[in-house]
Write a protein that holds these residues in place. Structure first.
Motif, mmCIF file in Angstrom:
data_model
loop_
_atom_site.group_PDB
_atom_site.id
_atom_site.type_symbol
_atom_site.label_atom_id
_atom_site.label_comp_id
_atom_site.label_asym_id
_atom_site.label_seq_id
_atom_site.Cartn_x
_atom_site.Cartn_y
_atom_site.Cartn_z
ATOM 1 N N TYR A 133 0.811 -1.224 0.000
ATOM 2 C CA TYR A 133 0.000 0.000 0.000
ATOM 3 C C TYR A 133 0.841 1.270 0.000
ATOM 4 C CZ TYR A 133 -3.681 3.285 1.332
ATOM 5 O OH TYR A 133 -4.559 4.330 1.372
ATOM 6 N N HIS A 175 5.560 1.201 5.904
ATOM 7 C CA HIS A 175 4.605 0.134 6.219
ATOM 8 C C HIS A 175 4.958 -0.483 7.568
ATOM 9 C CE1 HIS A 175 7.938 -2.288 4.891
ATOM 10 N NE2 HIS A 175 7.915 -1.715 3.701
ATOM 11 N N TYR A 217 -4.655 -1.638 5.491
ATOM 12 C CA TYR A 217 -4.422 -0.950 4.224
ATOM 13 C C TYR A 217 -3.565 -1.834 3.330
ATOM 14 C CZ TYR A 217 -6.278 3.141 6.503
ATOM 15 O OH TYR A 217 -7.109 4.011 7.159
ATOM 16 N N GLY A 268 -2.442 -2.907 -0.883
ATOM 17 C CA GLY A 268 -2.473 -2.502 -2.287
ATOM 18 C C GLY A 268 -3.512 -3.310 -3.057
#
Lengths: 236, 236
Positions: free
Chosen positions: A32, A36, A95, A97
Motif C-alpha cells: 500500500y 509500512h 491498508y 495494495g
C-alpha cells in the motif's frame, strides 16, 4: 486515509494511542505504501517474545528452560497471533495494495499475525514497556486459560508416545500403506497401530512425517473418545 | 557460598542488586546445585533480544526488517555474549560441579554466554525493564561502536560477492581441489578464484560449504591488504 475509525480498535486493544500515526503505520502493508508495518513488526515480535517468556516464567515455577521455550513457541506462532487478529477484527482496518486485496490479503493469516506484532511494536514506541506488557497479557488471557504446558507445542507423535508411556504401553507402529501422485506432489498414507489397545488409524500428507503426525492425531482423538476403556476398538 | 565478593561484579555491571540471591542464582551451573541459572537464562535471552531489537530500530532508521534480524542475530550470538562475559570476568564468580570444573567449564564459551543472559534475567526480576535495558545498552556499547550493519552476520561468501558486485566484477569461482580423510572425518579443500582481479585463495573445512567460506574469507583479507590495486596478485 480515514477508513473505519480507529477508536473501536483502540477500545478492543484496551489502549489509546498518544501518537495515532504509529497505530496507522502498523496497519499498512508494504503493497500500500513505502512506510509500512514491517519495522514495527520486528520490534513487536521482540517485545511479544519477551513478555510471553516472562508470563511463563512467573506462571510455571517448576518447569525447565527447554519446556518454557517449547510453550513460548506455541504461544507466539502464527496460529495464536491470527486468533488474536480475528478477535480484534484487524481486517476491517488494514491498508493493502490493489493486488493484495484481490488475492485475498485481508484474510491471509501471515498478514494478520504480522499486524498484531506491529501493533505491539507501536504501543511500545508510544508508551513504553509496561503499557505494551499490559495489552499483551490481556489479549493473551484466553490463550493462557486454555494452556496445558505439558502438551502445548508438542507434535501429535510425541504427545501420543508420552501418553502411552504414562500407561506403560508400547510405542505405536507406523507403516506406509500407500504413496500416490507424481514426483513433487506425492501423497503418503500411513497407518498408526497401537497393538495393546487394538487401535488402528490412518493419516495422509505430503511427507511421510506429516502423514504420521496426522495418523497420531487421529489416534489421540480416538483415545479421547474412549478414555476409560483400554479394550478393543478397531478403525476401518 | 562466599567465593570472590560479588561487589566487583556489580560494579562492572553498573548495577547493584536489591536481592543478591538473584545474582547468585545466575552464576550457578546445573552441575553445582538443583537451583541453577537456566530459567533465568530463558528470561534473559528474551529481554536481550528485545533490547537489541529496539536499539537497532532506533539506530538504523533506514534498514529493513530482514536486515535488522540479521544484525540482531549477529549481536546476540554466543561470540558476542562470550566477549561480554570475559570483560566481566564471569569465570571468577561461577559455581560449577566437580566434573564441569575438571573438564574446563570455567572457560567454556556456551556457559559464559548463558550466564550473561541469566544475569540480564536476574536484573529484570530485581528492578524491571528500564534497569536491565540500561545495563545491556552500556555493556553492548563497544559492540555497537564496531558495528557495520551492512556486514554484520553476513557470511564471507555473501560479503565477497556483494563487494565484487559493487565494483562490477564477476562472482568468484569455487572449485574442490582436494578431499581427504575417512568417511565421517573428511576435509575438503576448495579454491576461490576472482579472475578479473587475478586473485586465487584456498580454504579447507569439514564440509564443502565451510571450505568455500574459508576461501572467501581469505580472499577478502587479501583484497583489504591491496585496496586500491585492481591488478594481478596471485596466491600460491
Amino acid at each position: 486515509m480515514t477508513k473505519v475509525s480507529l477508536s473501536r480498535l483502540q477500545a478492543k486493544l484496551g489502549y489509546s494511542f498518544t501518537e495515532l500515526a504509529l497505530l496507522r503505520q502498523a496497519l499498512i502493508h508494504r503493497s500500500y505504501a513505502a512506510t509500512h508495518y514491517e519495522r514495527l513488526e520486528f520490534l513487536g515480535d521482540g517485545v511479544l517474545n519477551f513478555v510471553i517468556a516472562h508470563c511463563l516464567y512467573q506462571r510455571f515455577s517448576d518447569i525447565k528452560e527447554g519446556e518454557l521455550s517449547r510453550v513460548r513457541a506455541h504461544l507466539v506462532k502464527q496460529d495464536a497471533l491470527e486468533s488474536i487478529a480475528r478477535r480484534l477484527k484487524i481486517s476491517d482496518y488494514l491498508y493493502l495494495g490493489e493486488g493484495e486485496l484481490r488475492s485475498g490479503g485481508l484474510e491471509r493469516p501471515s498478514i494478520l499475525a504480522d499486524v498484531v506484532e506491529a501493533i505491539f511494536g507501536a504501543i511500545f514506541l508510544d508508551a513504553g514497556f509496561d503499557a505494551v506488557q499490559k495489552v499483551i497479557v490481556s489479549l493473551y488471557q484466553p490463550l493462557f486459560d486454555d494452556l496445558d504446558p505439558n502438551k502445548a507445542g508438542k507434535d501429535p507423535k510425541t504427545q501420543l508416545q508420552e501418553r502411552l508411556q504414562a500407561i506403560k504401553i508400547a510405542v505405536p507402529k507406523y507403516d506406509i500403506i500407500d504413496t500416490s501422485g507424481a514426483a513433487h506432489e506425492q501423497v503418503f498414507t500411513v497407518s498408526c497401530v497401537i497393538e495393546a489397545l487394538a487401535v488402528r488409524t490412518e493419516g495422509a500428507g505430503s511427507t511421510r512425517r506429516l502423514a504420521e503426525q496426522n495418523a497420531a492425531h487421529t489416534a489421540m482423538l480416538l483415545l479421547d473418545a474412549q478414555p476409560a476403556k483400554k479394550s478393543a476398538k478397531q478403525l476401518k
